[in-house]
Structures are given as C-alpha cells and as structure tokens.
Design an enzyme around this catalytic site. Structure first.
Site, PDB file in Angstrom:
ATOM      1  N   ASP A   1       0.861  -1.151   0.000  1.00 30.92           N
ATOM      2  CA  ASP A   1       0.000   0.000   0.000  1.00 30.92           C
ATOM      3  C   ASP A   1       0.917   1.225   0.000  1.00 30.92           C
ATOM      4  OD1 ASP A   1      -2.255   1.567   0.457  1.00 30.92           O
ATOM      5  OD2 ASP A   1      -1.840   1.592   2.604  1.00 30.92           O
TER       6      ASP A   1
ATOM      7  N   THR B   1      -0.040   5.011   1.124  1.00 30.41           N
ATOM      8  CA  THR B   1      -0.189   5.954   2.226  1.00 30.41           C
ATOM      9  C   THR B   1      -0.131   5.216   3.558  1.00 30.41           C
ATOM     10  OG1 THR B   1      -1.710   7.025   0.754  1.00 30.41           O
ATOM     11  CG2 THR B   1      -1.550   7.903   2.964  1.00 30.41           C
TER      12      THR B   1
ATOM     13  N   GLU C   1      -7.629  16.628   5.998  1.00 30.25           N
ATOM     14  CA  GLU C   1      -8.488  17.661   6.542  1.00 30.25           C
ATOM     15  C   GLU C   1      -7.931  18.167   7.856  1.00 30.25           C
ATOM     16  OE1 GLU C   1     -12.480  16.219   6.684  1.00 30.25           O
ATOM     17  OE2 GLU C   1     -12.785  16.702   4.564  1.00 30.25           O
TER      18      GLU C   1
ATOM     19  N   PHE D   1     -17.879  14.085   0.076  1.00 26.69           N
ATOM     20  CA  PHE D   1     -16.827  13.595  -0.805  1.00 26.69           C
ATOM     21  C   PHE D   1     -17.146  12.184  -1.272  1.00 26.69           C
ATOM     22  CE2 PHE D   1     -13.116  10.975  -1.416  1.00 26.69           C
ATOM     23  CZ  PHE D   1     -12.386  11.732  -2.310  1.00 26.69           C
TER      24      PHE D   1
ATOM     25  N   GLY E   1      -4.830   3.533  -3.615  1.00 28.99           N
ATOM     26  CA  GLY E   1      -6.065   4.180  -4.025  1.00 28.99           C
ATOM     27  C   GLY E   1      -5.812   5.552  -4.614  1.00 28.99           C
ATOM     28  N   ASP E   2      -4.559   5.983  -4.554  1.00 26.33           N
ATOM     29  CA  ASP E   2      -4.224   7.314  -5.031  1.00 26.33           C
ATOM     30  C   ASP E   2      -4.244   7.415  -6.533  1.00 26.33           C
ATOM     31  OD1 ASP E   2      -3.906   7.981  -2.535  1.00 26.33           O
ATOM     32  OD2 ASP E   2      -1.738   8.355  -2.598  1.00 26.33           O
TER      33      ASP E   2
ATOM     34  N   LYS F   1      -7.305  -5.057  -4.902  1.00 23.52           N
ATOM     35  CA  LYS F   1      -6.024  -5.395  -4.296  1.00 23.52           C
ATOM     36  C   LYS F   1      -5.966  -6.900  -4.031  1.00 23.52           C
ATOM     37  CE  LYS F   1      -5.036  -1.013  -1.941  1.00 23.52           C
ATOM     38  NZ  LYS F   1      -4.736  -0.352  -0.669  1.00 23.52           N
TER      39      LYS F   1
ATOM     40  N   ASN G   1      -8.544  -0.723   4.415  1.00 21.48           N
ATOM     41  CA  ASN G   1      -8.765  -1.127   3.026  1.00 21.48           C
ATOM     42  C   ASN G   1      -7.708  -2.101   2.529  1.00 21.48           C
ATOM     43  OD1 ASN G   1      -6.766   0.715   3.118  1.00 21.48           O
ATOM     44  ND2 ASN G   1      -7.469   1.952   1.398  1.00 21.48           N
ATOM     45  N   ASP G   2      -6.711  -2.379   3.364  1.00 17.79           N
ATOM     46  CA  ASP G   2      -5.700  -3.360   2.963  1.00 17.79           C
ATOM     47  C   ASP G   2      -5.969  -4.735   3.563  1.00 17.79           C
ATOM     48  OD1 ASP G   2      -4.249  -1.299   1.704  1.00 17.79           O
ATOM     49  OD2 ASP G   2      -3.480  -0.695   3.659  1.00 17.79           O
TER      50      ASP G   2
END
EC number: 7.6.2.1
Lengths: 333, 870
Positions: free
Chosen positions: B145, B147, B223, B264, B401-402, B497, B519-520
């Site tokens: 991954d 980030t 954020e 978002f 995911g970037d 993934k 998410n991993d």
C-alpha cells in the site's frame, strides 16, 4: 522476569532473544579437513594393527561335525537317523591342535542357519515365569509351548527353552580326560535377577512334541546355566554359545579326541553344527574384521588426505573470492 | 435512520474471511512425506511377500519355530502387518512437534527483536501467525500500500498558492512564511477566504479538553492537516455546536451555520459545504478537491493558468494538492437548489448518482482561491529498504487508491522504479475495452522486447483499466504480471487489491502484502503473508495481518534475517528428521534379511521411543540458533535470498541427498555392528544397543557437520545429548526387570564396543565430510563463498555495500524533473483524492461505463486527465 518486563511491551533484551549468543563459526578450510583426515588415518592404522595382531594371536579350532557324525547308512536321510531314539548318537572326532592353547580355553558350539532371532522364536518366553515361582501361569507369550496335555503350565515355557541345545562333548587328549568346566558360563546377572533360584522345571519336555534337551527338575533355573546361555538369543543366524571352559593348557600338535553326543536336529533345516575351541584376548575372540576395517578406513583417510593435498596444490582456489559471486560479475540494477 | 456498526459497515463487510495459511515449505514437506509413505508401502508389500514366501519355503523346516501346518486365512497378513509396524517409524511423527516448537520460537525471535522496535511509538514487531515464518524467506512479490505504509501518513500543510502568489517556497513551510502572515494580518480578502475554506470546509469535529486545548477528530488526515494549519495562522476552528461552527480569527469570534454538506466521493473527488455567515447572513459555498475536479468549475473567464502551474510544481515535489474554491450564493438560488438536493437525498434508486448530479449544479462558477499543498513524508529508510529487497530479487507492486501521478512520484522517490533512462514506465489505461486491450498489447510487446535488457521496466495501471483487464484480458495481464518486476496500480479498490494478490498467487508466486489501513485487510488476508503496519490508521490491518511491524523499513529485517534464517533452519530440521527416522528404519529392514524376513524388531520399544523423543530431537532443536551467515553479511548481500526463494535448501534433490545419507549410514552401522558383534558376541540385546549407539553417535556428528555456528547451547545439546544417551541407558540397564538389564555396563567395559563406535563414526562421516569439503571448496555455492569471506575476512565485505541514499521529498526541488513518459503530455499533476486511503473512502467498483462517463458529460470541460497517448 520481573514485573516491569512483563508489563512493558518492549522486547526483553538478552543475547539469546536477539540471537546474538557468541558463536564459534568454523569453516571447512583445507587445513582443517586435511589435518583431520591425516589424524584419523594416523590413529586408525595403529589401532587396526593392534586389533589385528590381537585377533591373530587368538588360537581357534573349529570342527564341523554335523555331517561327519551321521553314519554312512543314513547319509541320504539324516533325519531318520537323528529322530530315531534307538540309534546311539555317540560320535568321536579327532582334532589336531596347530598351536598351543593357553587356558582359559572356551568351548563353544556354533550353529549356522539357525534363526534364534525369528519373530516367533525370540518372543516365546516368559520372563516373569522364569523369575518368579508364583507366576508359573504367566505363559501368554509362550504359545504354542505353554501347557502340557493336562493343561498344566510348562516351566520354563516357550519355544526358546523348548528347543534347548542338547549335544554334549567330552574332550580327552593323550588318553587323559580334559574336564570342561560348566559352572560360570552364563551371565551372573541372569542367574541373579532373571532366573529364579526357587523356580524348578516342571512338566518340561514331558509329552507331546519333544524339542531339545530335558532339564533336571531338582535343579533350580538359576543354576541351569546351559538354559541361561541358550536363552540369551542370538541376533544373527550364525552364532556361538558357550558350552564350557577348559582351565588347562593344550599343547601344540597334540591330537584331541572329542566324544560328541550328536542329539540336536539341524538336519531338517540344513543347519550346521560346529565345535569351537578358542582362547581369548583383550578384544575378545577371533575377529579379523575390526582390525581390517580399522586399517582400511585409516588407509582410505590417508588416501583422501593425499588427494586433497594434491588438489590443493594443483588446483588452488581462493576461499571467499568475490569474483565467484555472479551478481558481482553481472550486477543487478 | 439506520446505523451500521462494527462488522456491518461497508468496511467490515468487505473484509472477507481469513483462510488458514500453509507455507510453501510445509507443502513441500507434505509432498515428501507422501513420497516416503509410498516408499514405505512398497517396502512393506515387497517384504511382506518375501516374508510369506520364506515362511512357506523355509520357515516350516525350522522346527524350533513351530509354525502350524495350516493357519487361518489371515495368517498371510501377519508378516506384512509386522513390517508395517516396523516401517511406521519411517515417517517421523516428531517432525510435527519439532516444527511447531521451532516455529513458535521463530515467532518469538521476531517479537523479541530489539532492532524491529519502533522507537517513536515503542511498538515491537509482533508475529500473530506463528506458523509461517519460513514463507518470509521465500517471498517473491511484495504488494504494498502507499499511504501510511511507505509514507508516514502524517500530513503537514507545507505550501500554498493564493491568488497567484506562492507562499512557502523560500523556507519550505507556508505557516511560517512572513509574507503570508503579513497578508493575513493586513486582512487580504483572498488570504482570509483561503483560510476560511481551510478551516471549515471539512467534516472535522473539534474537541475541547477541560484545559482549553482543542484537538480535532478527523476522518481524513488531510483535513486535519488543513485545519491545524489554519489554526496556526490565527484562523482557529474552536467549536462545533450542532450546525453552528465557531471560528476564532485573531481574537474575534465568527459564527457560521452549516446548511448542507456536499460529501466527498472518490468519483466526485471534491467536497463542499454550504454555510451561512451568521453576521452578514450571506450564503457561501466552500469547495475543496482535486485540481481536475475544481479547476474546470471556475467561472467563465477566470484565469486558472497559475493554479495549473502551481499544481504542477507541487506535484513534482510529491506533495498532495488541493484546490480551494469559494462562491457566494443568493438566497433564491440556494433555496431552489436545496429542494432539489433534499429530493435527491431521499430517492431510493440511484441515490448516489442523483446526489452527485445535484451537487454538480451548485459546484460551478467557482472563484478559485488557491492551491494548498500537503506533504506526506516518506518513512525513514523506505528507499533503502526497497532497494535492498529489490536486490534480493523481490518484485514490488504498489497498490494504492491514489491517483497515478502521486503514485508515480512516490514510486520514484522511494527507489521503486529507476528514473529514465534506466527505468521506463509503461502506462495502461483507457476506459473502453478496446483501449485497454490495445494498451495492454503494446505494453506486453515492449516488455517482451526489453526483457533481455538490464532495464527497469514497470507498468502503471489504474483501477478502471485493471477492472477491464482482469475481466476480459486475464491471460494477457497474467503474462504481463509475470514479465514485470515492478508495477504500480493506482486507484484500486480493496477487492481489486485482493484480486491482484490472487492473480499472483495463481501463478505460483509467494506473495507478501503489506498495508496499514482497513482497506488493505482483504489483500493482507489473501496474500501468503500479510504484514500490517501498526500505524495511524488504526490497528485493523495489524490485527488481520500475520505480522505487524512499526515501520516499513523493518520489512527488510523481517524477510532477510528472520525469514531467511527460519527457512534455512526448517530446511535442515525437517530433512534431518526424515534422515534419522530413515536411518533407524533401514537398519530394521536390513535386520529383517538376517532374521528370516519374519519382521523381528532389532530395537526394543523403549529404545525406539527414546531415539525419537530424546536422542535425536534435542540436538536438532537447537538448530534454531544456527546462522549460516551473519545478519550483516546477509544485509550486504541480499541477493543470497535467492537460495531461499528458489527453495534450494529443501527440494526433492536435497531430500534425495539426505535419503542417500540415511541409506549409507544404515549400511555402515548395520555392517559394522553385525561383523564386529558376530559369533559369541551376537547377543540380541547387545547387538541392538551397539547399533543404536552407532546411530546416536553418527547423528551427533551429522548435526555437527551441518551446523554453521556453534553457540554454547549447541555444544551442550549435541555433546550433552550423547552423555544423556549413556546416562539414560545406564539407568535402564540398572533395572533388573528391563530386558536391557546390565547390557550398557557390559558394553561400556568392552574395548570392542568403543572400537565399533569409532569405526562407525569414521566410516560414516569420512565420505560425507569429503563430499561436503569438495563441494564447499570446488563447487561452492554463493552461501559458501560468503561464509568463507565472512569468516576469513576476505575482501568481499568491502564490496557491495549499500551506500545509504538519503532521499526525502524535500530535496526533490533541485532534482531535474523526472522524465517519465507521462510528462510528455505536459500536464502532470499530483492529485490525492481526499480520504483516499482512509476507511470511509472505500471506493466501490461501479458497473462498466457508468459514473465516469456521466461525470465527464456533466462537467463543463471534460479534460479528464487520462493519458491515452503516451
């Protein structure tokens, strides 16, 4: 481990936990390897020579008598001879003594092609029954030689005891009998711990199939030394068992006369019977194998050492040369 | 209202069920066990038949055995079953116990490793799964991954561009830029608007502690970074009370009422809030998002050129950029829109699509305020770690995911791919099947051509193309996956993934997945080895993983040190276990040839049991301390890992070697014992003990020969074991009831016994040592060479040192722009979808052709920066 270490999540530092125990890291350098081969060679050859001389100094007389003791009339069918109780089994052998036999001389009988190590045979005894007079009914491993026709337990039971060797020897030289000492041929530990001094033979070889020797019912098992020797089963189909000891020297070139009671049936299965007279040394009886094996292993080691020295001289190879690493030749990007 | 908690959340649902993992090594051991089992059956059948033949032809003549003339039918089975009993020790049961023991120790070594403690957070490495350490040494692919795994996931606002003026370029930190502070203090409207958007265009909740310090609860690190930066520039977001936001600007309290959140999504790539300024009653729309999602929405005639340049410039530094925008709404417009928005929010069908459509209507004619750039630093030692592992022959895939450009920048900065001309990036994208297919074929062709060259070729694929490729062109993509050492997959979903992991696994590669976020989790569970970074995104990944480490760079140590040692040690231990069982079993088989093929056991049951439990298992267990090469050497020459990856130390060939050794040693022990203990000495118990002693002596020397480093424990275990062997047998020999009574005392007094032992050792080890020495010196493996170099202090240690190459994002300034094929388009921006890697931003994969096309037709200018022609 104290409380503090238990609570903190940080690993405990010790040389063991970090896999950092000081270690000796030898490698196979030519020096080490060649030196060890030479050392082994240098040690083994003298030991081998010693063992071989020792074995060579043992005087051993082996006389096979199973065929010779069958009268000519029965040579076609030796079984009918050995199984006929009416024929006298006495047989006299004359043996030349090549070298002086120095006391103590051990008298063995040697059986060949006799499988004392057969699975059915080797288990067929009852240690408890041999040891303990109260356990005479403990015959579960002894089948099929466990009970007589009256369903009374046989003591000692089992195939091993039942097939006890029953040839006897009488030795004389120059017309004089040489006494064969039958006491002290069995292991003392067997007489003490394995065979009971109050256990007497019972119902042994009484009816049904008769196997080997009979036992004197008035002598306790702990004194039946032939039985004890026989019951130490052999691991190989060729074996010798101690018959007795002779405590007088026998001169060289004498002729000894042996009067054999040839009772034991090895004819059925093609087994051989031999009488062995042997002296002994520090390695035991005659055994050329150990000496020869030591000499050959030592010789091979020296040969290896010489080969490695030659290889080292003519095809030297630098240890740990980085140019042998392929990635140094073709670097991976 | 429906709440979803825990496992009912989208995240929880997509987590999947973990399957028990089996190492490649265990699979190999199972295979070898199977082979031995077949061998055992064959032996049993052959000897069983031979035994019955011997029984019928010979044994009946041996009257003392007293075979009955007619037996029951099952008598035929007795001899084969006896042999089965004898041969059952051929498969060592102890191997399972030993392996479990050493595996748990491998895991403990990982837990204990001081060098893998993250100093910052004091978290040690942890092996949750204790059974798969060997696999670490056999890793071929690492899927990582980005980030939080490669980067620290510690977002810091660094630079900005407000209304065409760049701040933070001089000192590298906009917060401390005097010019910017001056602009704020003088009340420059652009700067204030910019700060306002930074402070309130988010879903952050400020929490005031009793001591008055405000902390922020944010779903997204970005954020939070923006809000913090705004606070340090006197625009302090202090309180959120229902819909009222309070901002403390230079001591004066400003209140805003939040009217709507335009949330978002990873497809919209922007978020907005509609607020009412409580003092002036004006309604304002505040937006922030990706350049590609915001800049096209500027009002007609607005000059966006400088902003594009700013985004470009920041992208080259590897910063994450956000465009901030602002628009005043009038009451009527808002009112009309508000009704539509409510309606869209309450639709049942296609709500997401409808909401997006409605939001789109409001998010236009924006006034672009500026560009904020956030830095996500690479973790310490990541480039070095990746370089070392790539040298070790491990292929790296980055799954993130970037967006493509961010991914590529990070990839370049952490040695993932080399810059041109050495490296080459091949892009696969496209939205239709045709495009993807063409791209795929083109890339495949290039790959095939460049395969021979020492070039660093990597392919870059995005989630959409990946979806198509996996679905329709699986074969071509698989070929690509095999050809390519490096790949960058951007904008992939958690399930994608996992799919990629599965794809590599289906090609029989050992995969390691490393990640830090929820998410991993799927990928981590799917991979052969899952490694979790116990980082900022919670412990989800670390909990699901087999190993958790504090920092990415510990992966090097985990693989090269722990994985490699574990593999080597298990390879020796398992083969040795087979060797010692085969040795004793072969002797039993040989003995059956001299005992009338009747199935007699030479050894008594106590000896057999003790042989497996004590005499042979203790010395080999301390092989967990064995090190063939020092940690330092392995780190300097990571290429040596190849021996583990290729399974050079445990395979049918090496196993055949051990099988042969067992056979040879059995012959040596049996022949020497039977010859030196012949005739009057051939007493069953004695012969059995001589043969057993021979085996125990031999195994001590075998372990010695195969041990590379002797610690005190090894000496104790190997030689102490021999002593223990005698002590145990003396004790047993002292029991009058045992069959072995007095045997050991008798033997130890006989010179012949010791002669036999030395003979067995010399005859058994001589050839083995000679062979080993010859191979070691004249046919040496790389491991041998390194051992020699390490221990003789040769010149090799000075070679191949990995010079540390400190590369951080900070010094990318003075590096010339990396020329990747991407930049030919002239527009290369770094874009980070908000919340991209955070748990709430799990992107769903849509059906083909839906959302993207929709957004393109809706947005005013559809220059969606996909590079179809590179």
């Amino acid at each position: 481990m104290d409380q503090k270490n238990k609570n903190s999540k940080k690993p405990v530092y010790s040389k063991f936990s970090q896999q950092e125990l000081p270690a000796w890291k030898p490698i196979l350098t030519p020096g080490w390897v060649i030196a060890s081969y030479i050392t082994i060679g240098a040690l083994f050859i003298p030991i081998g020579l010693l063992a071989w001389t020792a074995s060579d100094s043992v005087v051993e007389i082996v006389d096979r008598y199973d065929e010779a003791c069958v009268p000519d009339d029965f040579s076609k069918n030796p079984q009918s001879y050995i199984q006929n109780p009416d024929i006298k089994k006495t047989c006299t052998r004359s043996i030349k003594v090549p070298k002086k036999l120095v006391a103590p001389i051990f008298v063995y009988y040697q059986l060949e092609n006799f499988y004392q190590n057969h699975r059915r045979f080797v288990k067929s005894k009852s240690d408890k029954q041999l040891r303990d007079v109260k356990a005479e009914n403990d015959t579960k491993f002894c089948l099929p030689v466990a009970y007589d026709y009256d369903n009374k337990p046989i003591v000692p039971c089992g195939l091993i005891a039942w097939s006890l060797f029953n040839d006897t020897y009488k030795i004389s030289t120059r017309g004089k009998d040489i006494s064969i000492e039958k006491k002290g041929i069995a292991w003392k530990s067997d007489a003490k711990a394995k065979f009971g001094s109050n256990v007497y033979p019972k119902n042994f070889q009484k009816d049904g199939l008769i196997g080997g020797a009979t036992l004197d019912e008035s002598i306790p098992l702990s004194e039946q030394e032939d039985l004890m020797v026989w019951m130490r089963t052999a691991a190989l189909p060729t074996f010798r068992k101690l018959y007795g000891k002779i405590n007088t020297d026998i001169e060289a070139h004498d002729t000894i006369k042996v009067e054999i009671q040839n009772n034991y049936n090895t004819y059925k299965f093609g087994g051989r019977k031999k009488l062995v007279l042997s002296t002994t040394t520090w390695i035991g009886g005659k055994n050329d194998f150990v000496g020869m094996a030591y000499i050959s292993v030592g010789g091979i080691c020296l040969f290896m050492a010489i080969n490695f020295i030659l290889l080292y001289v003519f095809r030297p190879r630098r240890l740990g040369d980085p140019s042998y690493l392929s990635w140094n030749r073709h670097p991976i990007t | 209202m429906v709440y979803f908690l825990g496992n009912e959340t989208k995240l929880g649902m997509s987590r999947g069920v973990a399957e028990p993992k089996l190492t490649a090594m265990d699979a190999m051991i199972d295979k070898l066990t199977g082979a031995i089992f077949i061998f055992q059956i064959v032996v049993v059948i052959v000897l069983g038949i031979a035994g019955n033949v011997w029984k019928d032809t010979e044994a009946r003549k041996h009257w003392y055995v007293l075979y009955p003339d007619e037996g029951p039918w099952y008598e035929l089975l007795i001899i084969p079953l006896r042999f089965e009993l004898l041969c059952s020790i051929m498969i060592p049961i102890s191997i399972k116990v030993s392996l479990d023991l050493v595996k748990s120790l491998y895991a403990k070594f990982i837990d204990w490793d001081k060098q893998m403690v993250d100093v910052e957070t004091a978290t040690p490495a942890n092996a949750t799964n204790t059974a798969i350490s060997e696999d670490l040494g056999q890793v071929e692919y690492i899927l990582t991954d980005k980030t939080g795994t490669l980067t620290e996931n510690k977002m810091i606002f660094k630079r900005c561009c407000i209304a065409g003026t760049f701040f933070g370029n001089e000192n590298g930190d906009a917060v401390k830029d005097v010019e910017l502070l001056k602009a704020i203090n003088t009340g420059s409207p652009d700067a204030i608007k910019f700060l306002t958007v930074m402070a309130i265009c988010n879903t952050v909740i400020p929490i005031k502690s009793p001591s008055g310090i405000v902390t922020y609860k944010a779903q997204s690190q970005d954020e939070e970074a923006l809000v913090r930066a705004a606070a340090s520039m006197h625009m302090d977001f202090v309180n959120k009370n229902a819909n009222i936001l309070e901002i403390n600007f230079n001591g004066s309290l400003i209140q805003y009422e939040v009217l709507d959140y335009l949330e978002f999504t990873s497809d919209r790539k922007r978020m907005s809030v509609v607020v009412r300024d409580c003092s002036s009653n004006k309604i304002i729309l505040l937006s922030k998002g990706a350049d590609e999602a915001i800049l096209p929405c500027a009002y007609a005639g607005f000059q966006t050129k400088t902003f594009y340049e700013a985004v470009d410039q920041y992208a080259q530094m590897g910063l994450r950029t956000f465009c901030l925008a602002w628009r005043e709404l009038n009451e009527v417009e808002y009112h009309d829109w508000s009704l539509l928005f409510k309606e869209a929010n309450s639709t049942l069908v296609d709500r997401e699509w409808r909401v997006a459509e409605v939001c789109q209507r409001l998010e236009q004619d924006l006034e672009i305020l500026g560009v904020a750039a956030i830095e996500d630093r690479l973790q310490d030692g990541v480039p070095e770690a990746i370089e070392t592992l790539r040298k070790a022959g491990i292929n790296f895939w980055m799954l993130t995911g970037d967006k493509q450009n961010t991914a590529i920048q990070i990839a370049l900065s952490c040695n993932f791919v080399s810059p041109e001309p050495k490296g080459q990036l091949l892009l696969i994208n496209g939205k239709t099947e045709d495009e993807v297919c063409r791209n795929l074929e083109r890339v495949l062709l290039t790959m095939r051509i460049t395969k021979a060259e020492p070039k660093d070729v990597a392919f870059v694929i995005d989630g959409w193309a990946l979806e198509i490729a996996l679905k329709n062109y699986r074969k071509a993509f698989t070929e690509l996956a095999i050809l390519s050492r490096t790949a960058i997959c951007c904008r992939v979903t958690p399930s994608q993934k996992a799919q990629l992991v599965e794809l590599l696994k289906s090609c029989d590669y050992r995969t390691l997945a490393i990640g830090d976020g929820g998410n991993d989790v799927r990928m981590i569970q799917q991979a052969d080895i899952g490694v979790g970074i116990s980082g900022r995104e919670g412990l989800q990944a670390a909990r699901a993983a087999d190993y958790s480490i504090g920092k990415f760079r510990f992966l090097t140590r985990l693989i090269l040190v722990h994985g490699r040692y574990s593999y080597n040690r298990t390879a020796f231990l398992s083969q040795y276990s087979f060797y010692k069982s085969l040795l004793i079993c072969f002797i039993q088989i040989f003995f059956s040839f001299v005992s009338g093929v009747s199935g007699t056991s030479l050894f008594n049951s106590v000896s057999l049991m003790a042989y497996n439990v004590f005499y042979t298992s203790v010395p080999v267990l301390v092989s967990v301390l064995d090190k063939d090469l020092s940690e330092k050497t392995v780190m300097q020459h990571p290429q040596i890992l190849f021996y583990c990856q290729a399974g050079r130390l445990l395979n049918p060939t090496t196993f055949a070697g051990w099988f042969g050794r067992a056979l040879f040693h059995a012959i040596v022990v049996f022949a020497i014992t039977m010859h030196s203990y012949a005739f009057e000495k051939s007493e069953m118990e004695e012969v059995s003990m001589v043969a057993l002693s021979g085996c125990v002596w031999l195994q001590a020397f075998v372990v010695t020969l195969e041990t590379n480093s002797f610690t005190i424990l090894q000496h104790v275990a190997i030689w102490g074991n021999l002593v223990v062997f005698y002590i145990i047998n003396w004790i047993v020999s002292a029991l009058p009831r045992s069959g072995m009574y007095t045997i050991m005392y008798r033997l130890c007094r006989q010179p012949a016994y010791w002669n036999t032992m030395f003979l067995i050792v010399a005859a058994g080890m001589g050839p083995v040592l000679a062979l080993k020495y010859f191979r070691y010196t004249y046919r040496s493996s790389k491991i041998n060479i390194l051992q020699q170099a390490e221990r003789l202090g040769g010149p090799i240690l000075s070679l191949g040192n990995i010079e540390p190459q400190p590369r951080t994002l900070d010094d990318t300034d003075d590096r010339s722009p990396l020329s990747i094929s991407q930049s030919k388009n002239g527009r290369s921006s770094v874009f980070e979808p908000l919340l991209s890697d955070s748990p709430s931003a799990v992107r769903r994969s849509f059906g083909p052709g839906a959302t993207f096309d929709f957004f393109q037709s809706q947005s005013k200018s559809s220059n969606y920066p996909r590079n179809k022609d590179n």
